[in-house]
Write an enzyme that holds these catalytic residues in place. Sequence first.
Site, PDB file in Angstrom:
ATOM      1  N   SER A  50       9.377 -10.547  -2.038  1.00 39.98           N
ATOM      2  CA  SER A  50       8.817  -9.577  -0.805  1.00 39.98           C
ATOM      3  C   SER A  50       9.715  -9.890   0.345  1.00 39.98           C
ATOM      4  CB  SER A  50       7.476  -9.979  -0.449  1.00 39.98           C
ATOM      5  OG  SER A  50       7.271 -11.317  -0.042  1.00 39.98           O
ATOM      6  N   ASP A  82      10.404  -6.362  -3.600  1.00 38.31           N
ATOM      7  CA  ASP A  82       8.929  -5.781  -3.633  1.00 38.31           C
ATOM      8  C   ASP A  82       8.484  -5.520  -2.173  1.00 38.31           C
ATOM      9  OD1 ASP A  82       6.200  -5.698  -4.539  1.00 38.31           O
ATOM     10  OD2 ASP A  82       5.560  -7.507  -3.927  1.00 38.31           O
ATOM     11  N   ASP A 104       8.990   1.430  -0.070  1.00 38.27           N
ATOM     12  CA  ASP A 104       7.723   1.677   0.125  1.00 38.27           C
ATOM     13  C   ASP A 104       7.316   2.500   1.400  1.00 38.27           C
ATOM     14  OD1 ASP A 104       4.855   1.853   0.499  1.00 38.27           O
ATOM     15  OD2 ASP A 104       4.570  -0.523   0.380  1.00 38.27           O
ATOM     16  N   ASN A 230       2.651  -6.223 -11.368  1.00 36.52           N
ATOM     17  CA  ASN A 230       2.746  -7.173 -10.268  1.00 36.52           C
ATOM     18  C   ASN A 230       1.926  -8.297 -10.030  1.00 36.52           C
ATOM     19  OD1 ASN A 230       4.844  -5.568  -9.996  1.00 36.52           O
ATOM     20  ND2 ASN A 230       4.348  -4.940  -7.658  1.00 36.52           N
TER      21      ASN A 230
END
Length: 284
Positions: A50, A82, A104, A230
């Site tokens: 992330s 991520d 995202d 995930n």
Amino acid sequence: MALVNVDTLLQAAEEGGYAVGAFNCNNMEIVQAIIGAAEAEKSPVIIQASQGAIKYAGLNYIVSLVRTAAESASVPVALHLDHGTSFEQVIQCIGHGFTSVMIDWSKHELEENIKVTNQILQVARPLNISVEAELGKIGGTEDDVVVTDREASFTDPEEAAYFVQQTGIRSLAVAIGTAHGQYKGEPKLDFDRLTAIKEKVQIPIVLHGSSGVPDEALKEAIRRGVRKINIDTNLREAFTDGVREVLAEKPNEIDPRKILGPARDKMQERVVEKIRVFGSNGKA
Ligand code: G3H
Ligand code: 13P
Ligand code: ZN
């Protein structure tokens, strides 16, 4: 072997009717636990980082750790960004050797999400880098939203069809009732919505916030088309269980290896359990 991209793994999962686990990493012990489990189970695996993980460990460390693990592994490994929410950072990750990225833009309007996803695809496609997008809002378990509001943020199947048609994206994260973090109660997944989305888009579906979702619900989601699952919170729990156990038994222990080693073992066991639920064992 060299890192592979996520699309290759998800295409095989689509054909085989299973899902590939995408486990979040933040340090060496986590990477080793994930790879150790994947090797023991002969399973393909996705290791993801992330933005928080990159901030904590540094981009070069993350790439080096995962590359080192993948190079000596006998199973295919992908390195995935991520929840990328910065265009520049996504490009930077591609430049540093990630084989897959998530853009995202789900908090933005649909057309804006399409536009930015397409901009990333333009860079990623020629380099054979996979791209995951998100439609609907997944959120966190700590978000204090009433059920009707949460449902309003679920992925709309018609919109998903339009999104895929406008982008040509090959994997899509959807909001169907999961959330990031530790659930207070048992999450209720909207399986009919999942089936409706899958029928419309016919591409691998990604399930976020999967820690704490009962195994049977995960298996049902896989039957209905989820191909990437995930997991982060389950690894955090296993890690801290391991550390707490050692320190409870030996409060004077000061050797990091004796504290982190058992935590690594616990995480590896947890990844093995998940791989078996996902049905990716023996698929490498
Ligand atoms: O999706 C969220 C993952 O659990 C990563 O969490 O942003 O705290 O690293 P993080
Ligand atoms: P959990 O921490 O709830 O497993 O979610 C992980 C995730 O979705 C990472 O993108
Ligand atoms: Zn997520």
